[in-house]
Design a protein around this motif. Structure first.
Motif, PDB file in Angstrom:
ATOM      1  N   TYR A 122       9.627  -0.694 -17.807  1.00  0.00           N
ATOM      2  CA  TYR A 122      10.540  -1.821 -17.637  1.00  0.00           C
ATOM      3  C   TYR A 122      10.330  -2.561 -16.322  1.00  0.00           C
ATOM      4  O   TYR A 122      10.804  -3.686 -16.173  1.00  0.00           O
ATOM      5  N   ILE A 123       9.670  -1.968 -15.359  1.00  0.00           N
ATOM      6  CA  ILE A 123       9.619  -2.600 -14.038  1.00  0.00           C
ATOM      7  C   ILE A 123       8.209  -2.888 -13.528  1.00  0.00           C
ATOM      8  O   ILE A 123       8.049  -3.759 -12.669  1.00  0.00           O
ATOM      9  N   VAL A 124       7.184  -2.196 -14.028  1.00  0.00           N
ATOM     10  CA  VAL A 124       5.858  -2.296 -13.423  1.00  0.00           C
ATOM     11  C   VAL A 124       5.369  -3.737 -13.388  1.00  0.00           C
ATOM     12  O   VAL A 124       4.912  -4.239 -12.360  1.00  0.00           O
ATOM     13  N   THR A 125       5.449  -4.449 -14.511  1.00  0.00           N
ATOM     14  CA  THR A 125       5.029  -5.857 -14.539  1.00  0.00           C
ATOM     15  C   THR A 125       6.147  -6.756 -15.044  1.00  0.00           C
ATOM     16  O   THR A 125       5.898  -7.750 -15.723  1.00  0.00           O
ATOM     17  N   GLN A 263       0.670 -12.814  -6.070  1.00  0.00           N
ATOM     18  CA  GLN A 263       2.079 -12.891  -5.710  1.00  0.00           C
ATOM     19  C   GLN A 263       2.846 -11.605  -6.009  1.00  0.00           C
ATOM     20  O   GLN A 263       3.768 -11.249  -5.278  1.00  0.00           O
ATOM     21  N   HIS A 264       2.491 -10.901  -7.089  1.00  0.00           N
ATOM     22  CA  HIS A 264       3.360  -9.827  -7.561  1.00  0.00           C
ATOM     23  C   HIS A 264       2.676  -8.484  -7.802  1.00  0.00           C
ATOM     24  O   HIS A 264       3.353  -7.452  -7.747  1.00  0.00           O
ATOM     25  N   TYR A 265       1.382  -8.465  -8.089  1.00  0.00           N
ATOM     26  CA  TYR A 265       0.830  -7.250  -8.665  1.00  0.00           C
ATOM     27  C   TYR A 265      -0.311  -6.599  -7.893  1.00  0.00           C
ATOM     28  O   TYR A 265      -0.931  -5.670  -8.400  1.00  0.00           O
ATOM     29  N   TRP A 266      -0.585  -7.054  -6.672  1.00  0.00           N
ATOM     30  CA  TRP A 266      -1.682  -6.439  -5.939  1.00  0.00           C
ATOM     31  C   TRP A 266      -1.360  -4.985  -5.591  1.00  0.00           C
ATOM     32  O   TRP A 266      -2.208  -4.101  -5.723  1.00  0.00           O
ATOM     33  N   LEU A 267      -0.114  -4.713  -5.151  1.00  0.00           N
ATOM     34  CA  LEU A 267       0.252  -3.343  -4.821  1.00  0.00           C
ATOM     35  C   LEU A 267       0.353  -2.489  -6.087  1.00  0.00           C
ATOM     36  O   LEU A 267      -0.043  -1.315  -6.088  1.00  0.00           O
ATOM     37  N   ALA A 324       1.390  -5.123 -20.229  1.00  0.00           N
ATOM     38  CA  ALA A 324       0.343  -4.525 -19.398  1.00  0.00           C
ATOM     39  C   ALA A 324       0.949  -3.435 -18.528  1.00  0.00           C
ATOM     40  O   ALA A 324       0.343  -2.381 -18.309  1.00  0.00           O
ATOM     41  N   GLY A 325       2.167  -3.671 -18.053  1.00  0.00           N
ATOM     42  CA  GLY A 325       2.867  -2.653 -17.282  1.00  0.00           C
ATOM     43  C   GLY A 325       3.275  -1.466 -18.124  1.00  0.00           C
ATOM     44  O   GLY A 325       3.258  -0.315 -17.656  1.00  0.00           O
ATOM     45  N   TYR A 355       9.109  -1.356  -4.736  1.00  0.00           N
ATOM     46  CA  TYR A 355       8.359  -2.604  -4.650  1.00  0.00           C
ATOM     47  C   TYR A 355       8.667  -3.503  -5.845  1.00  0.00           C
ATOM     48  O   TYR A 355       8.832  -4.726  -5.693  1.00  0.00           O
ATOM     49  N   CYS A 356       8.749  -2.904  -7.035  1.00  0.00           N
ATOM     50  CA  CYS A 356       9.047  -3.692  -8.232  1.00  0.00           C
ATOM     51  C   CYS A 356      10.464  -4.255  -8.181  1.00  0.00           C
ATOM     52  O   CYS A 356      10.705  -5.393  -8.600  1.00  0.00           O
ATOM     53  N   MET A 357      11.415  -3.483  -7.685  1.00  0.00           N
ATOM     54  CA  MET A 357      12.781  -3.981  -7.551  1.00  0.00           C
ATOM     55  C   MET A 357      12.832  -5.170  -6.594  1.00  0.00           C
ATOM     56  O   MET A 357      13.529  -6.159  -6.840  1.00  0.00           O
TER      57      MET A 357
END
Length: 479
Positions: A122-125, A263-267, A324-325, A355-357
């Motif tokens: 629910y949070i990864v992507t 913006q959002h998914y490098w980490l 994808a997440g 980080y996702c939050m």
């Protein structure tokens, strides 16, 4: 005689279960804080407007999977609750039901890996999609998780039942699949394939036959939608996938995905590769390759669906990119049961969750600005004596500032009604390609809605006055 007691969960199990509950608790808090952003925009506004007016469930495109999420707010409507209360409860319902599914998975079926997969999935992507919770691709995940939690429960839990009875329970749990989304089929295939490899090709016949039955039920439910023009057009958009892969620089979706990653998914990507490295350390090479190909494949499918884009938007892509997440969450969740470097893995998952939050909270800015822009348009084009107005179609306004404007009538009604029913107003875009309002513009009882609504389907007099005390008046037209 000593009473039998269930064995205590290990500290490790309690930690992983607590992580999942923590994720959903934070999501619930965010759902209350950002209830306006989650309910007054796009499809969610459309759903809420319809069930508030009709006091009945609203089902679009035969997606019955959305019904359970409407139960709590619809009960509030029937009880006479304020519109603000209804919006808050609707926002919370989109977290409470997945949280309930998580609790069923980890506490009733003892399938910690499946529950954690749901929580992380629910949070990864998920960023912008958190503010479009009505999306069917998000709504289906809890039901998939409950289904697989039943199949992956421990060996001592209801395993003494006959195989046919266990299969039948699985089929009952799969009934919601008949009202699901096409991407639900892909997620079920991804999960099934992953578990077959994880179990070293020994998933058990019950898993194979029950999964096959669930997939058939899903296909049976999807068939009518796939034969409709909307479903067929979505599938047809994948025909450009090959050309996009050969000439990625020619498509704006390439830049969108790259910018999205920055913006959002490098980490997220770094932490996902850390999980892949751990799989390599454990010599789970097939699982590693499958996990990587699953995530890459989902990104390519989402990109292929949006090769037609000719303007910058992140929102619809995010609604599908969440899968994808979901694929990435599979190895993340299943490693929680491997008694190797557990503390390190738990730390990685906690960092990922926080980080996702942060990313979810940060993307609320777009919706806050969009709401402010809608309020500005309302003040510019309407007043107390003229609460209904058409605004001129402008591509920049419709596609760059608003993303899409099709739900503007519902959005403006909810946006002005949340403060009270007395000063409710509504706007609609005067799209030059539409003709369905001809002959109705002089009728003060007319309410302009998206074009698939018949002109007299919902009139001003049909609006519940405790929510929308809209004054009958003719529409102001753009100059």
């Amino acid at each position: 005689m000593v009473a039998k007691t269930s064995p205590k969960k290990s500290v490790s199990d309690r930690s992983w279960i607590g992580l999942g509950h923590g994720i959903f608790a934070l999501l619930l808090i965010l759902s209350v804080v950002f209830f306006r952003e989650r309910t007054i925009h796009f499809d969610t506004a459309c759903y809420i407007f319809n069930y508030v007016v009709t006091e009945d469930f609203y089902i679009a495109w035969e997606r019955f999977i959305s019904v359970p999420y409407q139960v709590i707010p619809l009960l509030a409507v029937k009880a006479g609750a304020s519109l603000k209360t209804v919006l808050i409860l609707q926002s919370m319902a989109y977290v409470l039901l997945p949280w309930l599914a998580y609790a069923i998975a980890v506490h009733l079926f003892k399938a910690i890996r499946v529950g954690l997969w749901l929580a992380l999935g629910y949070i990864v992507t998920q960023r912008y999609a958190f503010y479009a919770p009505v999306a069917e691709v998000v709504c289906t995940l809890p039901f998939v998780a409950i289904f697989f939690a039943w199949l992956l429960r421990p060996a001592n839990l209801w395993r003494h039942w006959s195989g046919w009875l266990q299969w039948l329970v699985g089929m009952v749990l799969a009934i919601p699949f008949t009202g699901g989304h096409a991407f639900m089929f892909i997620i079920m295939l991804l999960f099934s394939g992953f578990y077959i490899l994880w179990s070293r090709f020994r998933p058990g016949w019950l898993f194979i036959w029950t999964s096959a039955g669930g997939l058939l039920l899903l296909l049976w439910g999807l068939w009518p939608a796939l034969n409709q023009s909307y479903g067929a057009s979505r599938v047809g958009q994948l025909t450009a996938l090959g050309d996009w892969l050969r000439h990625p620089g020619d498509y704006i979706v390439t830049d969108l995905l790259i910018n999205y990653w920055h913006q959002h998914y490098w980490l997220v990507t770094i932490l996902f590769f850390a999980v892949l490295v751990e799989l390599g350390r454990q010599k789970r090479w097939l699982v590693l390759a499958y996990s990587l190909l699953s995530v890459v494949g989902m990104v390519l499918i989402v990109g292929g669906l949006y090769t037609y884009l000719n303007f910058e938007t992140y929102l619809m892509i995010d609604t599908y990119l969440i899968h994808a997440g979901v694929a990435a969450a599979l190895p993340m969740a299943f490693l929680c049961t491997v008694p190797i470097r557990q503390q390190m893995h738990l730390v990685i998952m906690v960092i990922l969750s926080l980080y996702c939050m942060y990313g979810i909270a940060k993307t609320s800015k777009y919706y806050t600005e969009r709401e402010d822009f809608l309020l500005q348009m309302i003040e510019t084009h309407t007043d107390g004596e003229n609460p209904k107005a058409f605004v001129a179609f402008d591509a920049n306004t419709s596609f760059e500032l608003l993303w899409y404007d099709w739900a503007m009538p519902m959005e403006t009604l909810l946006l002005t009604g949340v403060a009270g029913p007395k000063d409710v107003r509504t706007l609609e875009v005067m799209d030059p390609g539409r003709q369905d309002w001809n002959g109705w513009l002089d009728n003060p009882d007319y309410l302009a809605l998206p074009e698939w609504y018949p002109p007299d389907s919902i009139m001003v007099s049909d609006l519940p006055p405790r929510y929308f005390a809209l004054k009958p008046a003719v529409y102001l037209l753009p100059e």
